[in-house]
Design a protein around this motif. Structure first.
Motif, PDB file in Angstrom:
ATOM      1  N   LYS A 183     -13.871  34.341  33.742  1.00  8.64           N
ATOM      2  CA  LYS A 183     -12.599  34.258  33.028  1.00  8.64           C
ATOM      3  C   LYS A 183     -12.295  35.562  32.284  1.00  8.64           C
ATOM      4  O   LYS A 183     -11.177  36.039  32.278  1.00  8.64           O
ATOM      5  CB  LYS A 183     -12.644  33.097  32.050  1.00  8.64           C
ATOM      6  CG  LYS A 183     -11.321  32.857  31.359  1.00  8.64           C
ATOM      7  CD  LYS A 183     -11.421  31.683  30.408  1.00  8.64           C
ATOM      8  CE  LYS A 183     -10.162  31.557  29.588  1.00  8.64           C
ATOM      9  NZ  LYS A 183     -10.309  30.553  28.543  1.00  8.64           N
ATOM     10  N   ASN A 239     -15.145  27.296  40.590  1.00  3.81           N
ATOM     11  CA  ASN A 239     -14.338  27.333  39.364  1.00  3.81           C
ATOM     12  C   ASN A 239     -14.823  28.360  38.339  1.00  3.81           C
ATOM     13  O   ASN A 239     -14.634  28.175  37.147  1.00  3.81           O
ATOM     14  CB  ASN A 239     -14.293  25.962  38.690  1.00  3.81           C
ATOM     15  CG  ASN A 239     -13.740  24.906  39.612  1.00  3.81           C
ATOM     16  OD1 ASN A 239     -12.836  25.187  40.398  1.00  3.81           O
ATOM     17  ND2 ASN A 239     -14.278  23.715  39.544  1.00  3.81           N
ATOM     18  N   ALA A 241     -13.659  31.111  37.722  1.00  3.35           N
ATOM     19  CA  ALA A 241     -12.550  31.821  37.076  1.00  3.35           C
ATOM     20  C   ALA A 241     -12.060  31.084  35.832  1.00  3.35           C
ATOM     21  O   ALA A 241     -11.306  31.628  35.041  1.00  3.35           O
ATOM     22  CB  ALA A 241     -11.393  32.008  38.056  1.00  3.35           C
ATOM     23  N   ALA A 242     -12.505  29.833  35.657  1.00  2.00           N
ATOM     24  CA  ALA A 242     -12.023  29.066  34.505  1.00  2.00           C
ATOM     25  C   ALA A 242     -12.956  29.186  33.314  1.00  2.00           C
ATOM     26  O   ALA A 242     -12.624  28.722  32.229  1.00  2.00           O
ATOM     27  CB  ALA A 242     -11.863  27.598  34.884  1.00  2.00           C
ATOM     28  N   ILE A 243     -14.138  29.770  33.495  1.00  2.00           N
ATOM     29  CA  ILE A 243     -15.107  29.713  32.381  1.00  2.00           C
ATOM     30  C   ILE A 243     -15.585  31.099  31.948  1.00  2.00           C
ATOM     31  O   ILE A 243     -15.543  32.065  32.701  1.00  2.00           O
ATOM     32  CB  ILE A 243     -16.334  28.843  32.749  1.00  2.00           C
ATOM     33  CG1 ILE A 243     -17.024  29.352  34.007  1.00  2.00           C
ATOM     34  CG2 ILE A 243     -15.922  27.398  32.917  1.00  2.00           C
ATOM     35  CD1 ILE A 243     -18.269  28.583  34.354  1.00  2.00           C
ATOM     36  N   GLN A 386     -12.321  39.660  40.779  1.00  2.00           N
ATOM     37  CA  GLN A 386     -12.212  38.219  40.536  1.00  2.00           C
ATOM     38  C   GLN A 386     -11.447  37.545  41.680  1.00  2.00           C
ATOM     39  O   GLN A 386     -11.862  36.509  42.191  1.00  2.00           O
ATOM     40  CB  GLN A 386     -11.512  37.966  39.197  1.00  2.00           C
ATOM     41  CG  GLN A 386     -11.561  36.510  38.763  1.00  2.00           C
ATOM     42  CD  GLN A 386     -10.553  36.192  37.682  1.00  2.00           C
ATOM     43  OE1 GLN A 386      -9.448  36.730  37.670  1.00  2.00           O
ATOM     44  NE2 GLN A 386     -10.923  35.325  36.760  1.00  2.00           N
ATOM     45  N   VAL A 390     -12.628  34.673  44.706  1.00  2.00           N
ATOM     46  CA  VAL A 390     -11.958  33.404  44.998  1.00  2.00           C
ATOM     47  C   VAL A 390     -11.409  33.422  46.428  1.00  2.00           C
ATOM     48  O   VAL A 390     -11.510  32.448  47.154  1.00  2.00           O
ATOM     49  CB  VAL A 390     -10.821  33.147  43.991  1.00  2.00           C
ATOM     50  CG1 VAL A 390     -10.130  31.832  44.312  1.00  2.00           C
ATOM     51  CG2 VAL A 390     -11.374  33.107  42.575  1.00  2.00           C
TER      52      VAL A 390
END
Lengths: 411, 302
Positions: A183, A239, A241-243, A386, A390
């Motif tokens: 993130k 996931n 990219a969310a943390i 990043q 993904v």
């Protein structure tokens, strides 16, 4: 004259004489040692310095870590202190180029630091002069779950093929090989740096981060092809990219993931999460191109003297003190990091010792992508990394975009 | 002699009508000029330069704007701003619905009203954090619910398709409360006689709302519209807290893009940031002028 009158006179005089309040023997230090541990290390350092130099008084302004990055630009130009904390490599370059940092090469040569701080010479030198004093650094590498590796019969990988094999084995056992939280973008930089250092070597990596090589170069693409060998089979947690990086640690603690490419500071978080020291292993990033001299990632923290400092004489004494073996031993024992001075005491911590050995025979030290590359480039680059993690198939579009930024930034 | 006798009253008259209002306006006007007008012109001036905030400004004319037109991030931000603008307007009907629902006399209605108003009282940063946890993969309430319903995991804030909508939902929560409070005050001022009369004439439910209540709420709707449109264009804190523009820049909005280019750790392109600010200013100007024109027309009619 009574005592009270004398005091009053003194008060009046001091109000009149307020202008030269910075009398010789006082230095002001601005730094961002706001977390508890660095704050203690810095406090102890200042106390020890004042004890060694009784005629110098230190005034210390401690800033919040994030706010400092913006504040330093203001106080360097407007009201410069005598010493500031900052970072090595291209991070200090804008200030050096703008003439805001003072040349401190004489402090290095007078104290034999050219030899003692040899590891940091390349990252402290711009135009053949040295612009600051390094006092600590730390290693990066792969931290892994020793117990999981033992249970699955995996030996710590030394080559890329072994790393892929180990990852496949872990994945088959239902364990994600790598945890990461992207993130905040920068954790992706560690991966890119290490892959580039192992595929293309130190000099290529330095040239790339200095903007001399296009991102569309086939050698850069080769780096991402290696990376894709981990991304495409799903060897990183979902996931990510969310943390944030801290939120990725529980995966390791709970045994859902087995490895984490991180800086040594992550060990404290892992231990806080409940891992015991014997559960955590450290391994240097495996070899990819056979026979390539090994370079490592070791971000260095530094002190500098602003060009507009009022008391440069005493500020230089402070820098000389910070460079010394005893000061660096004490400070880094508190920080839990590595002293840059090679005469300093070796750390007792098992991970730091591993890092110390690894760094001492490295061919070169990279400062980390967002310190080696220009800030704008770093931002665009890490965003691209990043996105690649993904959507690995978009690599060509990403690299073209990065090169567009590169041509604009390094014109 | 007569000349000098007529002079004092005339002077005092000019004083009253000419200088006095300006004297009273002066403090506010001064602040407005220093803190609002001058910075606007400074920003426009800076936007024609290449400047890192430290060195010399280099005049590059329209260079920043030309680059902006060729910058993918700019179009992403612009697109997201439009989505924000459209979806944020949902706060108005939602606020009206809640206000109508709460506009009754039941025991403890004050408590319910305050609870509904609560999200507007807490800081946007806190709202952002709450929603970040709400969406968090693995342990967030929303993620758990979604996984239970569909058997799949969805990390809203890590998915470029949903991230902007996820943030807007977070923004709608406090904004709805804001619109609600505007409508609640509006509902207090409704003329009960008119409602009574309409009832007697047989107007019911939706017709009553549409033809009798809503026209009387027009001032509240107008204010709600203004704050919501401007709020959507300024959406900065939520983006900054929840995603920092990510993943890979896909939840950028103009205000955050400007901050990132000019003031963040990786930025310090003052000229480029200023150019973005000018574009944002022009977009806002369209709406602000519309509102001001409307307000002037209303004042003239009144």
């Amino acid at each position: 004259m009574t005592v009270a009158k004398k005091r009053l006179l003194g008060l009046v005089l001091s109000t009149f004489l307020i202008a030269p309040s910075v009398f010789a023997g006082e230095i002001t230090i601005n730094s961002d040692h706001s977390d508890p541990v660095p704050k203690k290390a810095m406090g102890d350092l200042i106390a020890a310095f004042e004890k060694a130099n009784p005629d110098i008084k230190v005034k210390w302004n401690n800033f919040d870590h994030e706010g400092y990055k913006a504040a330093i630009r203001n106080f360097l130009t407007a009201d410069a202190p005598d010493v500031v904390a900052w970072y090595a490599g291209n991070r200090m370059e804008p200030f050096v180029k703008a003439g805001l940092f003072a040349d401190v090469s004489d402090v290095w040569s007078a104290n034999g630091y050219d030899q003692q701080l040899k590891a940091a010479v390349p990252s402290m030198t711009i135009d053949g002069k040295k612009w600051g004093m390094p006092y600590t650094y730390y290693q990066w590498g792969i931290y892994y779950r020793k117990d999981i590796f033992a249970e699955k019969g995996i030996t710590p990988p030394k080559t890329w093929a072994e790393l892929i094999a180990a990852s496949a084995k872990l994945k088959a056992a239902g364990i994600t090989p790598f945890t990461i939280g992207t993130k905040a973008l920068w954790p992706t930089g560690g991966w890119f740096d290490y892959l580039d250092l192992r595929v293309n070597g130190y000099q290529f990596h330095m040239d790339l981060t200095a903007g001399k090589i296009p991102y569309t170069d086939p050698k850069v693409k080769a780096v991402f092809e290696k990376w894709a060998e981990l991304v495409k089979p799903g060897y990183f947690i979902e996931n990510h990219a969310a943390i944030d990086w801290q939120d990725a640690v529980p995966q390791l603690v709970q045994g859902k993931a087995a490895m984490y490419l991180m800086g040594n500071f992550a060990v404290a978080t892992m231990k806080d999460g409940g891992l015991k020291e014997e559960q955590i292993g450290f391994l240097p990033f495996p070899e990819i191109t056979p026979g390539l001299p090994r370079a490592e990632e070791a971000p260095t923290d530094t002190f500098h003297i602003p060009a507009k400092a009022k008391n440069k004489e005493d500020a230089k004494k402070f820098l000389a003190y910070v460079g010394s073996p005893q000061a660096q031993s004490t400070m880094n024992a508190t920080l839990g990091q590595l002293p840059v001075n090679n005469q300093a005491e070796k750390p007792k911590d098992v991970f730091l010792e591993a890092g110390f050995t690894m760094l001492s025979d490295a061919q070169g030290l990279a400062q980390f992508y967002d310190r080696d590359a220009n800030a704008e480039m770093a931002k665009a680059g890490m965003e691209g990394f990043q996105e690649f993690m993904v959507k690995p198939d978009k690599i060509d579009a990403i690299l073209q975009r990065l090169d567009k930024v590169r041509t604009r930034v390094y014109k | 002699m007569s000349h000098s006798a007529t002079q004092p009253p005339r002077r005092s008259k000019t004083y009253r009508e000419g200088l006095t209002p300006w004297l009273f306006l002066a403090p506010g006007l001064l602040m407005f000029i220093i803190y609002v007008l001058l910075p606007i012109f400074q920003s426009i001036w800076i936007s024609f330069h290449d400047w890192d905030g430290l060195g010399e400004k280099v005049w590059i004319g329209l260079g920043n704007y030309r680059e902006l037109l060729d910058d993918d991030s700019f179009y992403v931000s612009l697109k997201n701003n439009v989505i924000w603008l459209l979806l944020y307007l949902l706060a108005i009907p939602a606020g009206l619905a809640v206000a109508l629902f709460l506009n009754q006399t039941v025991t403890g209605i004050r408590l319910y009203k305050s609870l509904f108003f609560f999200p507007f009282v807490i800081s946007q940063v806190v709202v952002g954090l709450i929603f970040t946890w709400f969406y968090a993969p693995d342990f967030g309430l929303f993620s758990k619910l979604f996984e239970w319903l569909t058997g799949q995991q969805l990390a809203v804030l890590a998915d470029e398709r949903y991230v902007t909508y996820g943030i807007i939902v977070a923004g709608l929560w406090p904004q709805t409360a804001y619109c609600m409070i505007l409508y609640l005050t509006g509902l207090n001022n409704i003329n009960p006689e008119q409602v009574e009369a309409a009832r007697m004439d047989g107007a019911k439910r939706f017709k009553l709302l549409w033809y009798v209540v809503l026209p009387q709420l027009a001032p509240a709707t107008f204010i709600a519209m203004v704050v919501t449109v401007i709020g959507s264009l300024r959406s900065f804190d939520l983006v900054s807290i929840m995603t920092a523009g990510g993943p890979y820049g896909s939840s950028q909005v103009l205000s955050y893009f400007m901050f990132e280019q000019a003031l963040s750790e990786y930025g310090f392109r003052m000229g480029y940031g200023a150019a973005i600010a000018v574009v944002l200013f022009l977009i806002m100007m369209v709406f602000i002028s519309l509102f001001i024109v409307r307000m002037l027309i209303q004042e003239r009619n009144a």
